[in-house]
Write a protein that holds these residues in place. Structure first.
Motif, PDB file in Angstrom:
ATOM      1  N   LEU A 150     -38.752  69.351 -34.371  1.00 39.45           N
ATOM      2  CA  LEU A 150     -39.768  70.372 -34.097  1.00 39.45           C
ATOM      3  C   LEU A 150     -39.132  71.651 -33.564  1.00 39.45           C
ATOM      4  O   LEU A 150     -39.539  72.758 -33.937  1.00 39.45           O
ATOM      5  N   TYR A 176     -53.659  70.312 -40.791  1.00 37.33           N
ATOM      6  CA  TYR A 176     -53.258  70.697 -42.149  1.00 37.33           C
ATOM      7  C   TYR A 176     -54.475  70.775 -43.068  1.00 37.33           C
ATOM      8  O   TYR A 176     -54.506  71.562 -44.018  1.00 37.33           O
ATOM      9  N   ARG A 194     -41.781  71.458 -40.527  1.00 36.29           N
ATOM     10  CA  ARG A 194     -43.216  71.508 -40.742  1.00 36.29           C
ATOM     11  C   ARG A 194     -43.699  70.294 -41.539  1.00 36.29           C
ATOM     12  O   ARG A 194     -42.894  69.598 -42.170  1.00 36.29           O
ATOM     13  N   PRO A 197     -51.700  66.226 -36.839  1.00 41.02           N
ATOM     14  CA  PRO A 197     -51.076  67.093 -37.853  1.00 41.02           C
ATOM     15  C   PRO A 197     -51.824  67.071 -39.185  1.00 41.02           C
ATOM     16  O   PRO A 197     -51.925  68.102 -39.857  1.00 41.02           O
ATOM     17  N   GLY A 208     -38.004  73.911 -36.208  1.00 40.60           N
ATOM     18  CA  GLY A 208     -38.996  74.509 -37.097  1.00 40.60           C
ATOM     19  C   GLY A 208     -39.463  73.667 -38.255  1.00 40.60           C
ATOM     20  O   GLY A 208     -40.015  74.197 -39.231  1.00 40.60           O
ATOM     21  N   SER A 255     -45.195  70.265 -44.298  1.00 35.57           N
ATOM     22  CA  SER A 255     -44.875  70.435 -45.719  1.00 35.57           C
ATOM     23  C   SER A 255     -43.493  69.907 -46.077  1.00 35.57           C
ATOM     24  O   SER A 255     -43.249  69.509 -47.225  1.00 35.57           O
ATOM     25  N   ASP A 256     -42.575  69.876 -45.088  1.00 40.88           N
ATOM     26  CA  ASP A 256     -41.243  69.327 -45.358  1.00 40.88           C
ATOM     27  C   ASP A 256     -41.316  67.833 -45.677  1.00 40.88           C
ATOM     28  O   ASP A 256     -40.459  67.307 -46.402  1.00 40.88           O
TER      29      ASP A 256
END
Length: 266
Positions: free
Chosen positions: A72, A107, A77, A103, A75, A79-80
């Motif tokens: 975290l 999202y 996210r 999360p 960075g 989407s990763d």
């Protein structure tokens, strides 16, 4: 039926249990974590759980908590996680996400389900969500034909066991003990009891997690469950090696040892 249940049934037809490996995406960095997940598949892991980063991983022990916190900070996210799912799928293994609910909610549940399917994912494990308050997620998942995997534990009542089994698709995730994830000296007799109770409630496929770290423990669990779930023991290969390549090499060895342990229980 689904791609996940099809794979579990294929493995069962081989006379063995599946080895399911978990890693959080983004530790020590996104690229290395994804290469590590693919390395697990190449070393005998049948199904991979991808962990999106989360600031309050209440089910996870200190090893996973530390890795997620560092991810975290760098960075990473949600989407990763979908990038990791695509890589695993391309490597030939079913990929599921193991995500805390917040999360997913932030999202957008319908968006999360659609993006997971688009990446080649087959389901989601939601450790802090129970079916009685998860109707919105179940509906979003069903719309995308995603498997919804819920947890049962030694403390699960008979009524809630039936409810959870009824809402689960793919498999039921049975925790072998009360507490957080991490390496244990023994799996304990409770694991077999929880699996038996889930079967009595109608579960066709039950996979066991929390505490499995050695080939011997994997073989023990493989005698009574459709799947053996390992997380901390695999992640430690990365956390205990400062060089990423050395970490992935150690991970390959550990995954192969666990795969042999599962297969020895035929």
């Amino acid at each position: 039926m689904s791609a996940l249940t099809d794979r579990l049934d294929e493995i069962k037809a081989e006379g063995r249990a599946a080895l399911i490996g978990y890693l959080p995406v983004g530790y020590p960095d996104v690229d290395t974590s994804i290469r590590a997940m693919v390395a697990m598949v190449e070393s005998g892991v049948d199904i991979v759980e991808v962990g999106p980063p989360y600031s309050d991983p209440v089910l996870d022990g200190p090893v996973i908590q530390l890795a997620v916190a560092q991810a975290l900070e760098r960075g990473v996210r949600v989407s990763d996680a979908f990038t990791a799912v695509r890589a695993i799928s391309d490597a030939g293994a079913p990929a599921v996400v193991m995500s805390y609910f917040n999360p997913m909610l932030q999202y957008g549940l319908e968006r999360f389900a659609a993006d997971l399917v688009a990446a080649g994912g087959v389901g989601a494990i939601t450790p802090d969500l129970t079916p009685d308050v998860g109707e919105e997620w179940i509906a979003a998942a069903r719309q995308q034909d995603l498997d919804t995997i819920f947890l049962v534990a030694p403390s699960t009542t008979r009524e809630r066991m039936h409810m959870t089994v009824g809402a689960s698709r793919g498999f039921v995730y049975a925790t072998s003990l009360m507490g957080v994830t991490g390496v244990r000296a023994s799996v304990g007799e409770q694991a077999a009891r929880v699996v038996a109770q889930a079967r009595e409630a109608g579960a066709e496929r039950v996979c066991v997690g929390l505490g499995v770290s050695t080939p011997e423990q994997a073989a023990e669990v493989a005698q009574f469950a459709e799947g053996v779930i390992v997380g901390t023991a695999l992640l430690r290969c990365l956390t205990e090696n400062t060089d990423p390549e050395a970490g992935i090499a150690a991970l390959r060895i550990k995954a192969a040892e666990l795969a042999e342990g599962v297969r020895s229980a035929r």
